[in-house]
Design an enzyme around this catalytic site. Structure first.
Site, PDB file in Angstrom:
ATOM      1  N   LYS A  46      -4.494   4.219 -10.915  1.00 26.46           N
ATOM      2  CA  LYS A  46      -3.516   4.090  -9.828  1.00 26.46           C
ATOM      3  C   LYS A  46      -3.895   2.837  -9.052  1.00 26.46           C
ATOM      4  O   LYS A  46      -5.063   2.636  -8.719  1.00 26.46           O
ATOM      5  CB  LYS A  46      -3.580   5.333  -8.952  1.00 26.46           C
ATOM      6  CG  LYS A  46      -2.610   5.318  -7.776  1.00 26.46           C
ATOM      7  CD  LYS A  46      -2.490   6.719  -7.194  1.00 26.46           C
ATOM      8  CE  LYS A  46      -1.660   6.745  -5.938  1.00 26.46           C
ATOM      9  NZ  LYS A  46      -2.354   6.145  -4.787  1.00 26.46           N
TER      10      LYS A  46
ATOM     11  N   GLN B 141      -9.338  12.591  -9.131  1.00 25.54           N
ATOM     12  CA  GLN B 141      -9.297  11.145  -8.960  1.00 25.54           C
ATOM     13  C   GLN B 141     -10.683  10.631  -8.599  1.00 25.54           C
ATOM     14  O   GLN B 141     -11.320  11.120  -7.669  1.00 25.54           O
ATOM     15  CB  GLN B 141      -8.330  10.708  -7.866  1.00 25.54           C
ATOM     16  CG  GLN B 141      -8.238   9.167  -7.897  1.00 25.54           C
ATOM     17  CD  GLN B 141      -7.446   8.553  -6.776  1.00 25.54           C
ATOM     18  OE1 GLN B 141      -7.727   8.811  -5.609  1.00 25.54           O
ATOM     19  NE2 GLN B 141      -6.481   7.722  -7.110  1.00 25.54           N
TER      20      GLN B 141
ATOM     21  N   ARG C 103       3.099  10.689   1.055  1.00 23.51           N
ATOM     22  CA  ARG C 103       3.386  11.087   2.426  1.00 23.51           C
ATOM     23  C   ARG C 103       4.624  11.977   2.570  1.00 23.51           C
ATOM     24  O   ARG C 103       4.723  12.737   3.525  1.00 23.51           O
ATOM     25  CB  ARG C 103       3.516   9.832   3.302  1.00 23.51           C
ATOM     26  CG  ARG C 103       2.195   9.057   3.440  1.00 23.51           C
ATOM     27  CD  ARG C 103       2.435   7.655   3.963  1.00 23.51           C
ATOM     28  NE  ARG C 103       3.286   6.910   3.046  1.00 23.51           N
ATOM     29  CZ  ARG C 103       3.941   5.794   3.339  1.00 23.51           C
ATOM     30  NH1 ARG C 103       3.836   5.295   4.550  1.00 23.51           N
ATOM     31  NH2 ARG C 103       4.681   5.189   2.441  1.00 23.51           N
TER      32      ARG C 103
ATOM     33  N   ALA D 189      -6.851  11.469   0.451  1.00 25.42           N
ATOM     34  CA  ALA D 189      -8.150  11.882   0.989  1.00 25.42           C
ATOM     35  C   ALA D 189      -7.936  12.709   2.249  1.00 25.42           C
ATOM     36  O   ALA D 189      -7.128  12.364   3.109  1.00 25.42           O
ATOM     37  CB  ALA D 189      -8.977  10.641   1.298  1.00 25.42           C
TER      38      ALA D 189
ATOM     39  N   CYS E 228      -7.238   1.257  -2.733  1.00 28.65           N
ATOM     40  CA  CYS E 228      -7.630   1.407  -1.330  1.00 28.65           C
ATOM     41  C   CYS E 228      -7.587   0.056  -0.592  1.00 28.65           C
ATOM     42  O   CYS E 228      -8.210  -0.909  -1.030  1.00 28.65           O
ATOM     43  CB  CYS E 228      -9.020   2.016  -1.249  1.00 28.65           C
ATOM     44  SG  CYS E 228      -9.517   2.324   0.444  1.00 28.65           S
TER      45      CYS E 228
END
Ligand SMILES: Cc1cc2nc3c(=O)[nH]c(=O)nc-3n(C[C@H](O)[C@H](O)[C@H](O)COP(=O)(O)O)c2cc1C
Length: 376
Positions: A146, A75, A233, A21, A106
């Site tokens: 996911k 997504q 990342r 995001a 999340c």
């Protein structure tokens, strides 16, 4: 070169850009794709199903794909089976994407407190209903999920969720090898990815967590037997990692080690693409600010220059600041390693009695659990 099959889409090499995001918008995906020579799968930022069915302006902008983005991968995040079904049907009917991924990872307290995000798969029937609605409304579009390992080590959900996914016709599953309570701390448990692979031999398993270099990706596939990797990342401030990933899977030892001059060119282009996408140069440069520390990590530019770069609000200002750096610096050793979210263990906030009965057939989650947009 190994490949990954997601429904009709053959992904070669088996590499997926993780949805992030605020990061994996069309400009960032474009940069990553360019370095990969168009190979791989690049997932858009998470879209909440309610905002999509309500045709929220910002959401409709977020799902715009750039020219040449193929397959278009969206997504979705949703907690209500009916709304998820409507959102998926809208995507299928209006040809808005070629692949739909559903986010169950999340860990943000605002979301788990209501039973959403990584808390949701604990309620197996609710998870099943959501997947059934999604797959049932997707037409020919492949639906993947996911997820994380579970809520915490005492409440793991990923193996049950994997089986439910297979039974409901999900095309592939991706596992971030952390529980919600770990947030981004510690190291990802690749062993769990291997366990999931054994539990769902019928469909591809994608491994996710702590791939910082191209060689990490190959190591994850070798150690876990997974069918593909999801890279998050590791590509922050390093979109060229996707070029390295193509190389490593092609058996080439070539890796990108850019000088600061080369990094500056990528930074400039990233900011420019953001401005074009937002149709506002200043907004583009301002949105780019969050990327500055990642791109410049390890280079000796001083904290003042870093601060100034992260305050720029025009391309001209960015150009001037970049030109003022010692651009001949080679790629520094300190540039490797973790970037982005790294915060560790936190207590997972859950609704009252959430853990009492994982098989509760009446479990439901209110729309408030969809109000967050900070992802996974
Ligand atoms: C800034 C940021 C935003 C994220 N947003 C999402 C998201 O929208 N959807 C999702 O499934 N995961 C999201 N994640 C989680 C990543 O997709 C990925 O699972 C996680 O970072 C672990 O992979 P990594 O070690 O390769 O980064 C986000 C992660 C970060 C750092």
């Amino acid at each position: 070169m190994p490949h990954l099959q997601i429904g009709p889409h053959t992904v070669t090499p088996p590499v997926v850009l993780a949805p992030m995001a605020g990061i994996t918008n069309a400009p960032f995906r474009t940069l990553c794709r360019e370095f990969a020579g168009g190979r791989g799968l690049f997932v858009c930022e998470m879209i909440t199903t309610r905002a999509l069915v309500e045709r929220n302006d910002k959401t409709m902008q977020l799902i715009r794909f750039g020219p040449g983005e193929q397959p278009r991968s969206i997504q979705l995040y949703g907690v209500d089976p009916g709304t998820v079904g409507k959102a998926v049907r809208m995507i299928a009917d209006e040809d808005l994407a070629d692949h739909i991924d559903l986010n169950f990872g999340c860990p943000v307290p605002k979301v788990t407190r209501k039973g959403g995000g990584s808390a949701l798969p604990y309620k197996r029937h609710l998870l099943r209903s959501i997947l059934r609605e999604a797959v049932g409304n997707a037409g020919d579009l492949p639906v993947t999920i996911k997820m994380r390992k579970g809520i915490d080590d005492d409440h793991l959900t990923y193996l049950d969720a994997g089986r439910i996914a297979v039974e409901e016709g999900v095309t592939a599953v991706a596992l971030h090898g952390r529980t919600a309570s770990q947030h981004y701390g510690g190291t990802a448990d690749w062993e769990a990815i291997a366990r999931l692979k054994e539990a769902v031999p019928e469909i591809p398993v994608l491994g996710n967590g702590d791939i910082w270099s191209a060689d990490d990706a190959v190591r994850m596939m070798r150690e876990t037997g997974c069918d593909g990797v999801v890279v998050g990342r590791g590509c922050l401030g390093r979109p060229w990692l996707f070029g390295d990933l193509v190389n490593v899977f092609a058996g080439s030892p070539e890796r990108t080690r850019p000088t600061l001059r080369q990094v500056a060119v990528v930074m400039r282009r990233h900011a420019e693409l953001l401005g074009e996408w937002l149709e506002d140069e200043a907004r583009g440069v301002i949105d780019f600010r969050k990327h500055v520390a990642w791109y410049t990590k390890g280079f000796a530019i001083g904290s003042q220059a870093r601060r100034d770069l992260a305050m720029a609000s025009s391309l001209a200002a960015l150009d001037e600041l970049l030109a003022g750096l010692d651009l001949d610096q080679p790629w520094p050793a300190g540039a490797e390693g973790p970037r982005g979210r790294t915060a560790g263990a936190k207590r997972v906030v859950l609704p009252d009695n959430w853990l009492a009965d994982p098989w509760d057939v009446t479990a439901a989650v209110t729309a408030e659990a969809e109000s967050d947009t900070s992802g996974g």
